[in-house]
Design a protein around this motif. Sequence first.
Motif, PDB file in Angstrom:
ATOM      1  N   VAL A 134      -3.908   5.361   7.695  1.00 58.06           N
ATOM      2  CA  VAL A 134      -4.903   4.729   8.567  1.00 58.06           C
ATOM      3  C   VAL A 134      -4.205   4.324   9.856  1.00 58.06           C
ATOM      4  O   VAL A 134      -3.049   3.896   9.846  1.00 58.06           O
ATOM      5  CB  VAL A 134      -5.576   3.501   7.906  1.00 58.06           C
ATOM      6  N   VAL A 172       0.835  -1.205   0.000  1.00 57.31           N
ATOM      7  CA  VAL A 172       0.000   0.000   0.000  1.00 57.31           C
ATOM      8  C   VAL A 172       0.869   1.253   0.000  1.00 57.31           C
ATOM      9  O   VAL A 172       0.621   2.209  -0.749  1.00 57.31           O
ATOM     10  CB  VAL A 172      -0.947  -0.021   1.216  1.00 57.31           C
ATOM     11  N   GLU A 173       1.901   1.261   0.839  1.00 56.73           N
ATOM     12  CA  GLU A 173       2.774   2.429   0.918  1.00 56.73           C
ATOM     13  C   GLU A 173       3.531   2.650  -0.383  1.00 56.73           C
ATOM     14  O   GLU A 173       3.665   3.795  -0.850  1.00 56.73           O
ATOM     15  CB  GLU A 173       3.731   2.260   2.097  1.00 56.73           C
ATOM     16  N   SER A 203      -8.475   7.850  10.153  1.00 57.15           N
ATOM     17  CA  SER A 203      -7.780   7.851   8.871  1.00 57.15           C
ATOM     18  C   SER A 203      -7.678   9.281   8.365  1.00 57.15           C
ATOM     19  O   SER A 203      -8.187  10.219   8.990  1.00 57.15           O
ATOM     20  CB  SER A 203      -8.514   6.968   7.856  1.00 57.15           C
ATOM     21  N   SER A 262      -9.683  -0.721   6.247  1.00 55.07           N
ATOM     22  CA  SER A 262      -9.247  -1.289   4.971  1.00 55.07           C
ATOM     23  C   SER A 262     -10.009  -0.642   3.819  1.00 55.07           C
ATOM     24  O   SER A 262      -9.424  -0.289   2.784  1.00 55.07           O
ATOM     25  CB  SER A 262      -9.486  -2.803   4.980  1.00 55.07           C
ATOM     26  N   ALA A 290      -8.720   2.852   3.288  1.00 56.26           N
ATOM     27  CA  ALA A 290      -7.419   2.821   2.622  1.00 56.26           C
ATOM     28  C   ALA A 290      -7.591   2.635   1.120  1.00 56.26           C
ATOM     29  O   ALA A 290      -6.918   3.305   0.312  1.00 56.26           O
ATOM     30  CB  ALA A 290      -6.563   1.707   3.202  1.00 56.26           C
ATOM     31  N   GLN A 294      -8.740   5.892  -0.407  1.00 52.18           N
ATOM     32  CA  GLN A 294      -7.663   6.873  -0.481  1.00 52.18           C
ATOM     33  C   GLN A 294      -6.680   6.518  -1.584  1.00 52.18           C
ATOM     34  O   GLN A 294      -6.162   7.412  -2.277  1.00 52.18           O
ATOM     35  CB  GLN A 294      -6.965   6.968   0.875  1.00 52.18           C
ATOM     36  N   ILE A 297      -0.584   5.949   3.249  1.00 52.43           N
ATOM     37  CA  ILE A 297      -1.043   5.664   1.897  1.00 52.43           C
ATOM     38  C   ILE A 297      -0.469   6.667   0.906  1.00 52.43           C
ATOM     39  O   ILE A 297      -0.192   6.357  -0.244  1.00 52.43           O
ATOM     40  CB  ILE A 297      -2.582   5.666   1.855  1.00 52.43           C
TER      41      ILE A 297
END
Length: 427
Positions: A365, A174-175, A374, A220, A223, A226, A359
């Motif tokens: 989050v 994700v990052e 978040s 989740s 995320a 976003q 994110i």
Amino acid sequence: MEASPAHVVIVGGGFAGLWAARALRSAQVRITLVDRGNHHLFQPLLYQVATAGLSAPDIAAPLRQILRKQKNVQVQLATVSRIDVAAREVELDHAEGVRRLRYDYLLLASGATHAYFGNAHWARHAPGLKTLDDALDLRRKLLLAFERAEAATDPAERDAWLSFAIIGGGPTGVELAGTLAEIARHTLGGEFRNIDPARARVRLVEAGPRVLSSFPEDLSDRARTQLEKLGVEVQTGAPVEDITEAGYRRGGEFVTARTVVWAAGVAASPLGQCLGVPLDRAGRVRVRPDLSIPGHPEVFVAGDLAAIARPDGRPVPGVAPAAKQMGRHVADTIRARLDGRRGDGAPFRYRDFGNLATIGRMAAVVDLGRLRFSGMLAWWFWLVAHLFFLIGFRNRSVVLLNWSVAYWTHQRAARIILGGDDRSDTK
């Protein structure tokens, strides 16, 4: 004649090994810390080196520098090739040859590596992210993709170089996906003449039904929202079936992507196999409640290499806070044994302080149990937490400066391609 102090050998200078060594600073022991690298790495920010936000020294510090004031520690740069628990010996491969190191207590904290679920040949086309070398190689690969696209004359080839895929929807995936989308849409704008970097397609591929599966479902979902606002295409519900130099296959469909990054799984260090005790499916050592191994109370395993469950049956996660707590617990157990206290054999209890994932710019989050949030507030919380846990005033100062510049300008501090224009990257 005064007895010599007990010899504690620690294999691995990560969170578990380093925190154990520091917790033994006042103990009457002699410590040898062995690692293949000369530095301690703050792995939670490794993706920022890979995406050119930070330089390698910003998130790493030499082990000798960290431990320079701790007189009972000696650091050895070597690779552990074998462990003989019966003889209480560790075999080291030095540049000058093999050496055997005897111990009274052993802590094995050698971490984990990439797991390709039986498809090791994918590693060539989809590198993972575990070490500084991995991060620097990946940074080179990501930045070169835009250069290849700029030089391409065929539109299909240009689109292929502007297609990126991150395999694995955990925190690292994700990052990476969110940051890569930001680079394409903000950092690189106006720098190229033949391509528009904002046209790059960033896909995040997760085999399970949702990203960040270790988080509550509502976080989740936030995320994912976003990520999609940043322009990331999130694909869930089906695993990758094949990966080649041209892209990946999923659900019977081949997706062209000249840059694929693996963030889907980890396997324990192979050193666990030397201990002759049961391992789990990921190769982690099934330790006793006090983190020692069956039949050898003087041998401990901690960090990503240890498989241990919480009282409710859930496994202790492979995260930095857990590794730190394990390292301190092992140190406390050794001290208790040396002092003859009843604390000997006390079970390890993991204290869960929460879960964080960023994110992208102003998006993250945070799960602190009863408190979940978040967005912008979560992003600031994530930033402060990571600054706090970095080792050394210099690292904190430099990282804060780089993040401040990136926040106001969208520029990234380490966008340098090292190693020349290696055409092997196109193969």
